[in-house]
Design a protein around this motif. Structure first.
Motif, mmCIF file in Angstrom:
data_model
loop_
_atom_site.group_PDB
_atom_site.id
_atom_site.type_symbol
_atom_site.label_atom_id
_atom_site.label_comp_id
_atom_site.label_asym_id
_atom_site.label_seq_id
_atom_site.Cartn_x
_atom_site.Cartn_y
_atom_site.Cartn_z
ATOM 1 N N GLU A 91 11.787 39.711 59.306
ATOM 2 C CA GLU A 91 12.510 38.497 59.686
ATOM 3 C C GLU A 91 13.779 38.341 58.857
ATOM 4 O OE1 GLU A 91 10.054 34.899 61.028
ATOM 5 O OE2 GLU A 91 8.745 35.910 59.597
ATOM 6 N N ARG A 92 13.683 38.650 57.581
ATOM 7 C CA ARG A 92 14.872 38.516 56.743
ATOM 8 C C ARG A 92 15.936 39.537 57.144
ATOM 9 N NH1 ARG A 92 16.003 39.748 50.465
ATOM 10 N NH2 ARG A 92 17.821 38.422 50.247
ATOM 11 N N ILE A 93 15.505 40.772 57.411
ATOM 12 C CA ILE A 93 16.440 41.824 57.817
ATOM 13 C C ILE A 93 17.162 41.436 59.111
ATOM 14 C CG2 ILE A 93 16.534 44.154 58.793
ATOM 15 C CD1 ILE A 93 16.417 44.355 55.836
ATOM 16 N N THR A 94 16.450 40.808 60.027
ATOM 17 C CA THR A 94 17.051 40.407 61.308
ATOM 18 C C THR A 94 17.689 39.019 61.220
ATOM 19 O OG1 THR A 94 14.902 39.566 62.083
ATOM 20 C CG2 THR A 94 15.480 41.824 62.691
ATOM 21 N N ARG A 95 17.745 38.461 60.012
ATOM 22 C CA ARG A 95 18.414 37.185 59.739
ATOM 23 C C ARG A 95 17.856 36.043 60.599
ATOM 24 N NH1 ARG A 95 24.758 39.181 58.930
ATOM 25 N NH2 ARG A 95 24.277 40.704 57.296
ATOM 26 N N TYR A 96 16.542 36.086 60.769
ATOM 27 C CA TYR A 96 15.832 35.020 61.493
ATOM 28 C C TYR A 96 16.427 34.787 62.883
ATOM 29 C CZ TYR A 96 14.501 34.407 56.634
ATOM 30 O OH TYR A 96 14.076 34.642 55.348
ATOM 31 N N ASP A 97 16.936 35.840 63.478
ATOM 32 C CA ASP A 97 17.513 35.768 64.818
ATOM 33 C C ASP A 97 16.370 35.904 65.824
ATOM 34 O OD1 ASP A 97 18.786 36.047 67.228
ATOM 35 O OD2 ASP A 97 20.075 37.712 66.616
ATOM 36 N N SER A 98 15.967 34.783 66.434
ATOM 37 C CA SER A 98 14.817 34.804 67.325
ATOM 38 C C SER A 98 15.074 35.605 68.598
ATOM 39 C CB SER A 98 14.396 33.376 67.681
ATOM 40 O OG SER A 98 15.456 32.684 68.303
ATOM 41 N N ALA A 99 16.327 35.875 68.910
ATOM 42 C CA ALA A 99 16.610 36.733 70.057
ATOM 43 C C ALA A 99 16.121 38.156 69.788
ATOM 44 C CB ALA A 99 18.102 36.737 70.366
ATOM 45 N N LEU B 253 13.745 38.892 67.017
ATOM 46 C CA LEU B 253 12.379 38.924 66.487
ATOM 47 C C LEU B 253 11.935 37.502 66.180
ATOM 48 C CD1 LEU B 253 10.327 41.255 65.435
ATOM 49 C CD2 LEU B 253 11.073 40.504 63.160
ATOM 50 N N VAL B 254 10.788 37.101 66.695
ATOM 51 C CA VAL B 254 10.202 35.821 66.299
ATOM 52 C C VAL B 254 9.065 36.101 65.311
ATOM 53 C CG1 VAL B 254 10.860 34.609 68.397
ATOM 54 C CG2 VAL B 254 8.648 35.780 68.298
ATOM 55 N N HIS B 255 8.627 35.050 64.626
ATOM 56 C CA HIS B 255 7.674 35.216 63.529
ATOM 57 C C HIS B 255 6.432 36.003 63.951
ATOM 58 C CE1 HIS B 255 5.303 34.352 59.977
ATOM 59 N NE2 HIS B 255 4.371 33.792 60.732
ATOM 60 N N GLY B 256 5.823 35.620 65.068
ATOM 61 C CA GLY B 256 4.596 36.290 65.482
ATOM 62 C C GLY B 256 4.785 37.762 65.797
ATOM 63 N N GLU B 257 5.962 38.113 66.284
ATOM 64 C CA GLU B 257 6.244 39.530 66.526
ATOM 65 C C GLU B 257 6.345 40.286 65.207
ATOM 66 O OE1 GLU B 257 8.744 38.944 70.714
ATOM 67 O OE2 GLU B 257 9.779 38.925 68.779
ATOM 68 N N GLY B 258 6.982 39.644 64.221
ATOM 69 C CA GLY B 258 7.033 40.259 62.900
ATOM 70 C C GLY B 258 5.641 40.432 62.316
ATOM 71 N N VAL B 259 4.773 39.436 62.525
ATOM 72 C CA VAL B 259 3.393 39.516 62.036
ATOM 73 C C VAL B 259 2.648 40.649 62.736
ATOM 74 C CG1 VAL B 259 1.162 38.312 61.995
ATOM 75 C CG2 VAL B 259 3.240 37.111 61.317
ATOM 76 N N ALA B 260 2.840 40.782 64.052
ATOM 77 C CA ALA B 260 2.154 41.844 64.788
ATOM 78 C C ALA B 260 2.537 43.217 64.246
ATOM 79 C CB ALA B 260 2.490 41.749 66.276
ATOM 80 N N ILE B 261 3.832 43.441 64.066
ATOM 81 C CA ILE B 261 4.266 44.714 63.475
ATOM 82 C C ILE B 261 3.682 44.852 62.080
ATOM 83 C CG2 ILE B 261 6.258 46.048 62.694
ATOM 84 C CD1 ILE B 261 7.892 44.668 64.922
ATOM 85 N N GLY B 262 3.692 43.741 61.317
ATOM 86 C CA GLY B 262 3.156 43.767 59.959
ATOM 87 C C GLY B 262 1.674 44.091 59.914
ATOM 88 N N LEU B 263 0.892 43.555 60.865
ATOM 89 C CA LEU B 263 -0.539 43.863 60.912
ATOM 90 C C LEU B 263 -0.764 45.353 61.160
ATOM 91 C CD1 LEU B 263 -1.803 40.861 63.081
ATOM 92 C CD2 LEU B 263 -2.233 41.200 60.642
ATOM 93 N N ALA B 264 -0.035 45.883 62.140
ATOM 94 C CA ALA B 264 -0.178 47.310 62.436
ATOM 95 C C ALA B 264 0.261 48.156 61.240
ATOM 96 C CB ALA B 264 0.632 47.673 63.676
ATOM 97 N N LEU B 265 1.349 47.754 60.585
ATOM 98 C CA LEU B 265 1.820 48.492 59.405
ATOM 99 C C LEU B 265 0.811 48.412 58.269
ATOM 100 C CD1 LEU B 265 5.604 47.465 59.308
ATOM 101 C CD2 LEU B 265 4.688 49.732 59.855
ATOM 102 N N ALA B 266 0.226 47.222 58.055
ATOM 103 C CA ALA B 266 -0.739 47.059 56.959
ATOM 104 C C ALA B 266 -1.930 47.996 57.139
ATOM 105 C CB ALA B 266 -1.201 45.604 56.885
ATOM 106 N N PHE B 267 -2.401 48.139 58.374
ATOM 107 C CA PHE B 267 -3.536 49.039 58.613
ATOM 108 C C PHE B 267 -3.119 50.493 58.522
ATOM 109 C CE2 PHE B 267 -5.899 45.332 59.632
ATOM 110 C CZ PHE B 267 -7.245 45.692 59.529
ATOM 111 N N ARG B 268 -1.927 50.830 59.023
ATOM 112 C CA ARG B 268 -1.478 52.219 58.899
ATOM 113 C C ARG B 268 -1.189 52.567 57.439
ATOM 114 N NH1 ARG B 268 1.289 51.150 63.853
ATOM 115 N NH2 ARG B 268 3.313 50.954 62.840
ATOM 116 N N PHE B 269 -0.636 51.611 56.680
ATOM 117 C CA PHE B 269 -0.398 51.843 55.249
ATOM 118 C C PHE B 269 -1.730 52.038 54.532
ATOM 119 C CE2 PHE B 269 1.309 49.924 51.049
ATOM 120 C CZ PHE B 269 1.709 51.176 50.590
ATOM 121 N N SER B 270 -2.708 51.205 54.866
ATOM 122 C CA SER B 270 -4.039 51.347 54.261
ATOM 123 C C SER B 270 -4.622 52.721 54.573
ATOM 124 C CB SER B 270 -4.969 50.250 54.786
ATOM 125 O OG SER B 270 -4.508 48.965 54.423
#
Length: 375
Positions: free
Chosen positions: A258-266, A268-285
Motif C-alpha cells: 500500500e505504501r509503495i502504491t501510495r494508497y492509490d485505491s485505483a 490496490l485497496v487494503h484487502g487486495e494488499g492483505v490477500a497478496i500478503g497472506l499468500a506471500l506469508a505462506f510462501r515465505f514460511s
C-alpha cells in the motif's frame, strides 16, 4: 425489513464491554439501538459513497429518538485518512457541540471507521462512538477491537489510538450493493481468521465462500465468526502486546505494498494488499522450511478462486524493487529495534509471531517473487 433474528457477539472488556450485532436489516432499528446508549446528541461521519444512501435515514431515525444530529461527509478512499481530514472531523464534532456523554457515529467502511474513531478518541480527550460498518472488510475487521487512526507519509496507521466503540451494528444487507472488488477485498480478512488459528473455519470458507458473496446465511455466519475470532484475541490482548499481533498475518507485506502504491485505491485497496500478503506469508514460511508447500499452494488457490490477487506481479503498475519493499516494511509498526517481525505459519491454522527476521532472507525471498524465472 429486519430479519427475525440477528447474531450478538459480545466483547467483554469490563466497563468498556460492548456488543457486535450481525444480521440483515439492522440499520432500520439503528436509531433506537443507538439511543439506548443514553446520549443526547450524535455526530454522524460518512463519505460521499455511503452518505447519499444511508446518512439521511440514519439521522432521521436518531432524531425520532430525540437525539440532536449532524452529518459530516468526506471524500471516499484511503487518502481521506489524513491529518487534514482529522482536523475537519474534529472541528465538525466540536461545532456539533458533542460532549463526552454523546456519540460520534461512523457510517462507512474502514477508512471512515478509523478516522471517526480517532477523532472520537481525541476530541474532549475522548467521547463515545458507534461503528455502523458498511463494507465487508470493516464488518469483519476494522470496526472491531478499538484500533483507530490515520496514515502518515511514513506509513499506514502510524498515528492513532486504542479507543473501543460502544456498539457495532453490522448490517449484512448493506453489502448487497457493494462493488464486487470491495467484497473480494473484505473476504481476504475473512479467510485470514481461518489461516491464523482455525483450519476448520478456513475449510468452511473453501466450501461456502460463494454464499458469503451472494448474501445467503453464509454471509452472516462468516461475519459473526470473524468477529468472534477477533473479539477473542482483543479480550486477551487489547493493546497488541502479544497475541493480537497474529491478526497482522499478511499485513507486513500488504502494508508495504500500500505504501509503495501510495494508497492509490485505483491500483490496490487494503484487502487486495492483505490477500497478496497472506499468500506471500505462506510462501515465505514454506521457503524457510517452516510450512508445507502444499499449504501455501492451498492458500493461493482459495484466494485466487475468490478473485483475489496473490502475486506481486498482480499489482497494477508494479510494486518496486525488493529493496524498496524492504524500506517500506521498515516503517511498519511491527518493527522493533530495527528488526522485522513477521507473522508466519507452520500450517494453515497454525500461525505464529516471528521476530527478528533477517533482512537478507526477506530480500532474497522478495527477489525470487519479483523474478520467478530466476529462482
Amino acid at each position: 425489513m429486519e430479519s427475525p433474528s440477528f447474531i450478538t457477539v459480545p466483547v467483554p472488556l469490563g466497563d468498556r464491554a460492548y456488543d457486535i450485532l450481525v444480521g440483515r436489516g439492522l440499520i432500520a432499528t439503528a436509531g433506537s439501538r443507538i439511543a439506548a446508549l443514553g446520549a443526547r446528541a450524535a455526530a454522524i461521519v460518512t463519505d460521499e459513497h455511503v452518505g447519499p444512501l444511508y446518512a439521511e435515514a440514519l439521522a432521521r431515525s436518531l432524531n425520532d429518538q430525540g437525539l440532536r444530529t449532524s452529518v459530516t461527509t468526506l471524500p471516499p478512499g484511503e487518502a481521506t485518512k489524513s491529518y487534514a481530514s482529522l482536523e475537519q472531523v474534529c472541528d465538525a464534532v466540536l461545532a456539533a457541540r458533542i460532549e463526552r456523554g454523546d456519540l460520534v457515529v461512523a457510517l462507512g467502511g474502514g477508512v471512515i471507521g478509523d478516522l471517526a474513531g480517532f477523532a472520537a478518541a481525541v476530541v474532549r480527550r475522548g467521547v463515545r462512538f458507534v461503528q455502523v460498518p458498511t463494507s465487508l472488510l470493516s464488518q469483519v475487521d476494522s470496526s472491531v477491537g478499538g484500533k483507530t487512526g490515520i496514515n502518515s507519509r511514513h506509513g499506514k496507521n502510524l498515528v492513532g489510538a486504542f479507543h473501543q466503540p460502544s456498539l457495532v451494528l453490522a448490517d449484512t444487507a448493506l453489502l448487497d450493493t457493494l462493488p464486487i472488488r470491495e467484497m473480494r477485498a473484505g473476504y481476504a480478512e475473512v479467510a485470514k481468521y481461518g489461516l491464523i488459528d482455525d483450519e476448520r473455519f478456513f475449510a468452511w470458507c473453501e466450501a461456502n465462500w460463494q454464499g458469503v458473496f451472494t448474501g445467503g446465511p453464509e454471509r452472516d455466519e462468516a461475519v459473526a465468526q470473524s468477529c468472534r475470532a477477533k473479539a477473542d484475541v482483543v479480550v486477551r490482548d487489547e493493546h497488541e502486546n502479544g497475541d493480537r499481533a497474529l491478526l497482522n498475518l499478511g499485513h507486513t507485506f500488504g502494508h508495504a505494498l500500500e505504501r509503495i502504491t501510495r494508497y492509490d485505491s485505483a491500483r490496490l485497496v487494503h484487502g487486495e494488499g492483505v490477500a497478496i500478503g497472506l499468500a506471500l506469508a505462506f510462501r515465505f514460511s514454506a521457503s524457510l522450511g517452516l510450512c508445507p508447500a502444499a499449504d501455501a499452494q492451498r492458500v493461493e488457490a482459495h484466494l485466487s478462486a475468490a478473485g483475489l490477487p496473490t502475486r506481486l506481479s498482480h499489482v497494477p503498475g508494479g510494486c518496486g524493487t525488493a529493496d524498496e519493499l524492504l524500506d517500506a516494511m521498515a516503517q511498519d509498526k511491527k518493527v522493533k529495534g530495527g528488526a522485522l517481525t513477521f507473522i508466519l505459519a507452520r500450517r494453515i491454522g497454525q500461525s505464529f509471531i516471528a521476530p527478528g527476521i533477517e533482512a537478507d532472507k526477506v530480500r532474497t525471498f522478495l527477489e525470487s517473487e519479483l523474478n520467478p524465472s530466476r529462482s
